[in-house]
Design an enzyme around this catalytic site. Structure first.
Site, mmCIF file in Angstrom:
data_model
loop_
_atom_site.group_PDB
_atom_site.id
_atom_site.type_symbol
_atom_site.label_atom_id
_atom_site.label_comp_id
_atom_site.label_asym_id
_atom_site.label_seq_id
_atom_site.Cartn_x
_atom_site.Cartn_y
_atom_site.Cartn_z
ATOM 1 N N CYS A 41 0.849 -1.192 0.000
ATOM 2 C CA CYS A 41 0.000 0.000 0.000
ATOM 3 C C CYS A 41 0.882 1.238 0.000
ATOM 4 C CB CYS A 41 -0.871 0.036 1.250
ATOM 5 S SG CYS A 41 -1.967 -1.380 1.391
ATOM 6 N N GLY A 47 -0.468 0.448 -5.075
ATOM 7 C CA GLY A 47 -1.791 -0.132 -4.874
ATOM 8 C C GLY A 47 -2.803 0.453 -5.827
ATOM 9 N N ASN A 53 0.294 1.120 6.004
ATOM 10 C CA ASN A 53 1.015 0.276 5.052
ATOM 11 C C ASN A 53 1.779 -0.779 5.843
ATOM 12 O OD1 ASN A 53 3.961 0.762 2.957
ATOM 13 N ND2 ASN A 53 2.442 -0.847 2.905
ATOM 14 N N GLY A 54 1.485 -2.041 5.559
ATOM 15 C CA GLY A 54 2.185 -3.129 6.249
ATOM 16 C C GLY A 54 1.225 -4.229 6.646
ATOM 17 N N CYS A 90 12.714 -3.472 4.423
ATOM 18 C CA CYS A 90 12.395 -4.474 3.396
ATOM 19 C C CYS A 90 13.234 -4.245 2.137
ATOM 20 C CB CYS A 90 10.914 -4.363 3.057
ATOM 21 S SG CYS A 90 10.452 -5.263 1.581
ATOM 22 N N TYR A 133 11.755 -4.089 -6.203
ATOM 23 C CA TYR A 133 10.523 -4.106 -6.978
ATOM 24 C C TYR A 133 9.582 -2.940 -6.688
ATOM 25 C CZ TYR A 133 5.903 -5.759 -8.543
ATOM 26 O OH TYR A 133 4.675 -5.864 -9.129
ATOM 27 N N ASP A 143 12.859 -8.325 -12.348
ATOM 28 C CA ASP A 143 13.239 -8.187 -10.940
ATOM 29 C C ASP A 143 13.168 -9.511 -10.178
ATOM 30 O OD1 ASP A 143 10.376 -8.108 -9.509
ATOM 31 O OD2 ASP A 143 10.297 -6.998 -11.372
ATOM 32 N N CYS A 155 5.949 -13.372 2.318
ATOM 33 C CA CYS A 155 6.160 -12.161 3.120
ATOM 34 C C CYS A 155 4.983 -11.986 4.070
ATOM 35 C CB CYS A 155 6.274 -10.936 2.213
ATOM 36 S SG CYS A 155 6.527 -9.417 3.164
ATOM 37 N N CYS A 169 15.544 -6.649 5.932
ATOM 38 C CA CYS A 169 14.769 -7.884 6.060
ATOM 39 C C CYS A 169 14.925 -8.609 4.728
ATOM 40 C CB CYS A 169 13.294 -7.580 6.321
ATOM 41 S SG CYS A 169 12.285 -9.088 6.268
ATOM 42 N N CYS A 225 12.226 -13.191 2.590
ATOM 43 C CA CYS A 225 11.681 -13.879 1.408
ATOM 44 C C CYS A 225 12.765 -14.689 0.685
ATOM 45 C CB CYS A 225 10.991 -12.882 0.470
ATOM 46 S SG CYS A 225 11.951 -11.434 0.058
HETATM 47 P P1 AMP Z 1 5.833 -14.924 -11.799
HETATM 48 O O1 AMP Z 1 5.791 -15.251 -13.215
HETATM 49 O O2 AMP Z 1 4.616 -15.375 -11.052
HETATM 50 O O3 AMP Z 1 7.065 -15.401 -11.191
HETATM 51 O O4 AMP Z 1 5.813 -13.346 -11.669
HETATM 52 C C1 AMP Z 1 6.956 -12.605 -11.922
HETATM 53 C C2 AMP Z 1 6.566 -11.164 -12.108
HETATM 54 O O5 AMP Z 1 5.787 -10.680 -11.012
HETATM 55 C C3 AMP Z 1 7.783 -10.281 -12.214
HETATM 56 O O6 AMP Z 1 7.725 -9.603 -13.429
HETATM 57 C C4 AMP Z 1 7.667 -9.299 -11.054
HETATM 58 O O7 AMP Z 1 7.942 -7.981 -11.478
HETATM 59 C C5 AMP Z 1 6.248 -9.416 -10.605
HETATM 60 N N1 AMP Z 1 6.106 -9.319 -9.130
HETATM 61 C C6 AMP Z 1 7.010 -9.549 -8.183
HETATM 62 N N2 AMP Z 1 6.487 -9.378 -6.948
HETATM 63 C C7 AMP Z 1 5.210 -9.035 -7.127
HETATM 64 C C8 AMP Z 1 4.137 -8.711 -6.235
HETATM 65 N N3 AMP Z 1 4.295 -8.718 -4.928
HETATM 66 N N4 AMP Z 1 2.945 -8.390 -6.790
HETATM 67 C C9 AMP Z 1 2.774 -8.399 -8.131
HETATM 68 N N5 AMP Z 1 3.738 -8.669 -9.009
HETATM 69 C C10 AMP Z 1 4.950 -9.003 -8.526
#
Ligand code: AMP
Length: 458
Positions: free
Chosen positions: A2, A28, A102-103, A236, A242, A347, A383, A437, A440
């Protein structure tokens, strides 16, 4: 995840908060809300969807106030509803009070059960409501009441609290989630990210410290104190990887600079690799790919065009559109990709499903060989502090080896940034005191996690 913001001591408070929230929109997209106070009665406006929907409401523009707080929310779809949109506003012995959070609180279920037994009535299913109950049940000086509520909860919480014209910004003792202090003319701003301060024409002053409560009124910091003595902070690291915007400073370090470093380190890990181009998965992979290119000398190219108009709310309910989503979101530029050996930088890998679809899109565009490179280590633990990662069994890296994931994704090679290199990217100078932290990536949590730890962003 958030985003939160508060502005005080200006007739433009609501407009500034709305503009700040638009800058925090990436944190968000599911609901947005603004509470205005200071002149007339406190009033809260909330809406599902983007901030732009809220800002169009005539009522918001007409309501008079000198202080305001705002919130943008990102949750799992099941719990995403208007009832849980923040800020939450109540009337209690302290008058009208509003909170945006947020959290994640890790002892939410236990606290809620205790409060229910005492007769408390809950209107929301979000953990944030706990703060309101604890505030309403406590007597005394208002900042001390907020401090007491914070000392009873566990987990991650950055907060903005509004009462009449008083704005409070506060962070949990571990400092999991970011919160910065800024100044604009005679007003103070508190926000999740420095970019939201600067977009308003304000100046980033400093981070609110882990455990610190900053009380602001009439353009002055009237009090700053700690609800608990901070021992060791646990900011974090995924904010740098990301979540935060590259034009923000997160935990004292430029996000863009950190991501460039991640790319540099990755290029060093893959020393000697040959490829025609290095390209990012937009938008988060951009600076890591640039850093990789500069370090390795491999040509940087933009092989994807991202469609910025697809909100999560549009994609999520349409199950039959899931497969089309990757194609809708990212369009390959055939001319850049066709016949090439490419290094693709993203990422993170979470479930692996969108990554696989994205790789298929590149193959269809004619990629000869794909080296898939991630600017963080494999994610092996969920997380509990506010990032929306799935349960362990759905995290591909928690159940499969790197080689198995490589095969599943169908790429030539798969490289994750080593944890020590990630930490060094985010904390490069000798003076840096950040302790991150990294739960993950290590599955080791810096706080107690109860069995029923609440996995919902407040
Ligand atoms: P996946 O294919 O499920 O491994 O998703 C990978 C993609 O999800 C990457 O392009 C990331 O940028 C994105 N991503 C990473 N963390 C999150 C998150 N918490 N919420 C939504 N997208 C995410």
């Amino acid at each position: 995840m958030c985003g939160i913001i508060g502005v005080e001591n200006t007739q433009d408070a609501a407009t500034l908060v709305a503009a700040g929230l638009m800058t925090l929109q990436h944190r968000g997209e599911e609901s947005a809300g603004i509470t205005i106070s200071g002149n007339a009665n406190m009033k809260t406006f909330r809406s599902m969807g983007l901030v732009s929907r809220l800002v169009n409401a005539d009522a918001l523009n007409k309501h008079d106030g000198t202080a305001a707080i705002g919130h943008v929310r990102y949750t799992t779809s099941a719990k995403s509803s208007l009832i849980n949109a923040q800020p939450f506003q109540i009337e209690c012995i302290h008058g009208q009070v509003a909170v945006a959070h947020n959290g994640n609180l890790t002892n939410f279920i236990k606290l809620r059960d205790t409060l229910l037994k005492k007769g408390a009535i809950f209107n929301h299913t979000s953990d944030t409501e706990i703060f309101l109950h604890l505030i309403a049940m406590s007597k005394g000086n208002f900042p001390n009441v907020v401090a007491k509520s914070m000392s009873l909860v566990e987990g991650a919480f950055s907060l903005v609290v509004l009462r009449d014209k008083t704005l409070i910004g506060a962070r949990d003792v571990n400092g999991f989630r970011p919160l910065v202090l800024g100044k604009l003319g005679n007003s103070y701003i508190v926000a999740s990210e420095s970019a939201a301060v600067e977009v308003l024409g304000g100046k980033y002053i400093r981070d609110i410290k882990p455990g610190e409560i900053v009380v602001i009124e009439d353009g002055k910091i009237i009090k700053s104190f700690f609800y608990k003595k901070p021992k060791k902070q646990h900011t974090c690291i995924f904010e740098q990887v990301y979540f935060s915007r590259p034009d923000s400073v997160a935990f004292g370090q430029s996000v863009k600079a950190a991501r460039m470093k991640m790319g540099q380190f990755l290029a060093r890990q893959m020393k000697g690799i040959k490829a025609d181009i290095v390209m990012p998965v937009p938008d988060t992979g951009y600076y890591a790919a640039l850093g990789f290119s500069r370090e390795s000398g491999i040509l940087f190219e933009q092989g994807f065009v991202r469609n910025h108009y697809l909100g999560r709310s549009f994609i999520k309910p349409a199950q039959n559109m899931r497969d089309m989503t990757a194609k809708l979101k990212l369009r390959p530029i055939k001319e850049v990709i066709d016949g090439k050996e490419i290094i693709v930088i993203d990422d993170s890998v979470v479930r692996g499903t969108t990554s696989r679809r994205m790789i298929n899109v590149l193959k269809e565009a004619g990629a000869k060989k794909i080296h898939f490179v991630l600017s963080c280590p494999p994610i092996i633990g969920p997380c509990y502090y506010g990032i929306d990662t799935p349960l362990k069994e759905h995290l591909i890296a928690a159940t499969q080896s790197v080689e198995e994931i490589r095969k599943y994704l169908g790429v030539e090679s798969l490289t994750f940034l080593e944890l020590k290199n990630l930490v060094n990217s985010c904390c490069p100078s000798q003076t840096c005191k950040s302790v991150f932290c990294t739960a993950c990536f290590t599955d080791k949590y810096p706080t107690r996690i109860s069995k029923d730890a609440y996995k919902e962003c407040g």
